[in-house]
Design a protein around this motif. Structure first.
Motif: not given
Length: 813
Positions: A242, A245, A260, A262, A286, A293, A297
């Protein structure tokens, strides 16, 4: 406890002095590999300079265990890292602790996927390196190099490539490695490209879905085809990635549904359990059935309820309603979009409206905020506040509903334009920082065994007053902090750290905290590490630490002390500060300096204790507005790379003793003159006083340039002789030195400037010659005086015009 005010005004930043010490410190530059997979144990070779006495690794966050540290030579040290399987993927700040001190900070990467080494030749599209999906490639880009990798995909499969290059590089580079990544199909058409991804701070991220079965090629290069064997880590796989958020945070301990988003705009919802403690920037990793990921984030974990935007909210009439305090969260979803929220406030409340986008969330949004009243009239706003994010402290003029809007400065928008707007009453805050001694290099604290070191620590108060007491938590064993209180009217104070002779060689991450008496606010520490410096000294990548590194280093043979001054330094005065050294076995020159100068005090910038001496003096001067009071001063020395401090000594600053005035003196070449000095004794003094006239122009001499001064003296006269070759003109150079001889020392005051005017002599008149045969004539009677002129009354303008019309020629005055 010291309770004397200090100021950063006049602090010395002597680059050469600090550079001498820096040359002895370890420096880490890179490692092989640059990262590793979690759930594995691996030997990592760290490279740099002056590493031969490395003994310990400090890591700013939990997630990596250090099993061993083994120096190979001055440029290499082997470290065995063990990364537990549940460690968070991302970047870990590491530094080496050596017997001679602490190194700089460098980032080390922990990933989820197995490492694969780049294999040459892979520099042509026709012969790419074959890799599996869901791996991390460790590679390097040489000048004009391109690295090609090929993977097999089925139709509809997602392929994401995220690169770490800038984020794992350290040092100064112009130009620096600016990576570029593209995904190509087998016909070499670009399916996705990335140069700079705001989420990754100039690193790359691109993603695509395969339109058909086949081979897809990933290319890595420098964006301008540069490169100098620059290392990178390329994560390739189907993992979720992502770029935004919503909401971008929440209260501590909350279980929140988060959306989330992309890069392609796809969105999905996951339940997220937030940590129980507040975080300014919490790394949220995530995970889904597609994987994990490769990097987090960042979100805010703060005790403020969330308000998520509800479309349509493109005008103040459609504002998403919220309450204060509240965290208004959303995405500026398309170009030209503006999001509105509303809240109720009372008259005279001061409301803090703070936007988080680029700085914490690493959003694409360059946010602008505006505030409107209930009628829709704009009443305030802000664009940038110390960076691209916005901040507005607005005092409410009347009870009612207010609206706040968020939009992009260039009216952009898209899936990566997320934001979090925190609206609450202004709250007091206290932040402690260590200023850099050398530009772009974060200050490290190294305390020699059986000795002392000192740094300056700064405080930023927001809505707070009062003196600050500073302490250090988790100090190495045997290390103590000498408490020097920071007064309410000051923003900086010396911090003195002392190690016992038997203190263990050890490094710790220390949290410095500040407290104000009878106030629950606890000041938190932060320090900026500028990891990569680019062209024109721009900071490309940095890291903010919430703890300071402190290490105990090998003992120094020398100790230093200031000979406590027994008399004050007065305004417009001067003093010689004596510094002594116990050399032990050290025989070389020793540079010394003041750690800081109290406001209005100047000090010699470069002083050395010669190798055959045991003391030196630092010349101090006080200007006419030097801050009166008692100040704790510390002198700093460098011995064999060790930075050693004296104990604090008290410097007392007092007002001047005398007021001097110089009546202007005029004279001629080759003449004598008297220069007068008017004197006012401002306050009583002990001892005897003598004043001296200095600053005479060239060619002007004074046989007796000194004169006694008592409490009853009102004027002193100095006899001077002006030579025939002195320069003619006005000389504003006269100065008086006053020296009060006291049984405890000498008090000096200097005042100026007086003026001496030097002129050429007026030539004598020349007599006219008398003819030899001239016969004397009887004296003539004096002529009668002409009658005094009769003063006429001036004519008016009307009378002048009338005379002109009549042809008169009389002139009117």
């Amino acid at each position: 406890m010291w309770r004397h005010p200090v100021s950063l005004v006049g602090c010395l930043v002597l680059f050469g002095f600090v550079a001498t010490a820096q040359a002895y410190r370890p420096e880490i530059v890179s490692s092989t590999p640059r990262g590793m997979q979690r759930g594995t144990t691996q030997t990592v070779v760290i490279t740099g300079a002056r590493l031969n006495d490395g003994r310990q690794i400090l890591i700013d966050r939990e997630g990596i265990n250090v099993n061993s540290v083994k120096p190979i030579d001055a440029s290499k040290v082997e470290v065995e890292f063990e990364v537990p399987a549940d460690s968070q993927p991302g970047l870990y700040p590491i530094r080496l602790v050596a017997e001679t001190g602490l190194s700089n900070v460098m980032m080390f990467s922990v990933g989820v996927l197995p490492n694969v080494e780049e294999k040459e030749p892979n520099s042509e599209f026709a012969v790419p390196q074959v890799i599996e999906k869901n791996v991390t490639v460790e590679g390097a880009v040489a000048r004009e190099d391109e690295d090609y990798y090929v993977v097999e995909l089925k139709e509809g499969e997602r392929l994401t490539a995220e690169l770490e290059g800038v984020r794992i590089k350290k040092g100064r580079s112009s130009p620096f490695f600016d990576p570029y990544v593209a995904i190509l199909n087998s016909q070499r058409f670009e399916m996705a490209t990335s140069d700079d991804a705001p989420l990754l701070q100039q690193d790359c991220l691109c993603s695509m879905r395969a339109p058909a079965d086949g081979k897809y090629i990933i290319v890595v290069r420098d964006s301008s085809f540069g490169g100098s064997n620059d290392r990178y880590r390329l994560h390739v796989g189907s993992f979720p990635r992502p770029i935004a958020v919503v909401p971008a945070g929440g209260p501590p301990g909350a279980l929140i549904d988060m959306t989330f988003v992309s890069a392609s705009g796809d969105a999905w919802i996951e339940k997220v359990q937030l940590p129980s403690e507040p975080h300014e920037a919490y790394p949220l990793v995530v995970s889904s059935e597609q994987g994990v990921s490769p990097s987090p984030n960042f979100i805010r974990v703060q005790p403020i309820p969330n308000v998520v935007e509800r479309e349509p909210n493109n005008s103040f009439k459609e504002s998403t309603p919220g309450e204060m305090p509240g965290a208004f969260c959303g995405i500026v979803g398309e170009p030209g979009d503006t999001d509105f929220f509303s809240f109720e406030a009372k008259k005279n409340q001061t409301v803090s409206i703070k936007l988080f986008a680029r700085k914490i969330l690493r959003s694409e949004l360059d946010g602008v905020i505006n505030v409107y009243n209930a009628a829709g009239s704009r009443v305030g706003g802000n664009d940038d506040s110390g960076g691209p994010d916005s901040l507005l402290n607005y005092k409410i003029p009347a009870d009612g509903i207010y609206h706040v809007s968020v939009n992009d400065h260039l009216l952009g928008g898209g899936p990566g334009y997320a934001y979090r707007l925190e609206v609450q009453l202004t709250e007091p805050a206290l932040v402690l920082t260590l200023p850099d001694r050398r530009r772009y290099e974060a200050t490290q604290i190294n305390v020699p065994q059986g000795n002392r070191t000192a740094v300056m620590i700064n405080a930023t108060r927001v809505g707070l007053g009062g003196a600050i007491d500073i302490s250090g938590l988790n100090l190495p064993e045997g290390v103590t902090v000498t408490p020097i209180q920071m007064p309410a009217n000051r923003t900086t104070v010396p911090l003195l750290l002392t190690a016992t002779a038997d203190a263990k060689l050890d490094g710790r991450l220390v949290n410095f905290v500040g407290k104000i008496a009878d106030n629950p606010i606890v000041g938190q520490y932060t320090q900026r590490h500028q990891l990569l410096i680019g062209q024109n000294n721009s900071v490309v990548y940095d890291y903010n630490a919430n703890r300071a590194a402190v290490s105990v280093i090998t003992a120094s043979p020398c100790t230093f002390e200031i000979v406590q001054p027994q008399v004050p330094i007065i305004r417009n005065g001067s003093m010689e500060l004596v510094v002594k050294v116990e050399r032990g076995s050290f025989e070389g020159d020793i540079p010394i300096r003041m750690l800081y100068n109290p406001p209005g005090i100047g000090s010699a910038a470069s002083v050395t204790i010669p190798k055959d001496k045991s003391e030196a003096t630092i010349s101090l001067t006080a200007n006419g507005s030097a801050a009166i009071g008692e100040w704790p001063v510390i002198v700093y020395a460098t011995v064999g790379g060790n930075e050693i401090a004296t104990e604090p000594s008290t410097l007392t600053i007092e007002d001047r003793l005398f007021a001097f005035e110089f009546p202007k003196t005029s004279t001629e070449l080759n003449a004598d003159a008297f220069i007068l000095v008017d004197i006012e004794v401002l306050r009583d003094f002990e001892g005897t006083c003598e004043i001296e006239l200095v600053g005479l122009p060239a060619g002007v001499t004074c046989e007796t340039s000194k004169a006694p001064l008592t409490k009853d003296t009102e004027q002193v006269s100095f006899s001077v002789k002006v030579g025939e070759k002195s320069r003619v003109g006005q000389h504003k150079t006269l100065v008086v030195h006053a020296a009060v001889s006291h049984e405890k020392g000498l008090i000096k005051q200097t005042e100026g400037t007086g003026t001496l005017q030097i002129d050429k002599p007026i030539p004598a008149p020349v007599a006219k010659p008398v003819p030899a045969k001239m016969v004397a004539k009887p004296a003539a009677k004096p002529a009668a005086k002409p009658p005094a002129p009769v003063k006429k009354k001036p004519l008016t303008r009307l009378e002048q015009l009338r005379l002109l019309r009549q042809g008169k020629t009389e002139q009117a005055e």
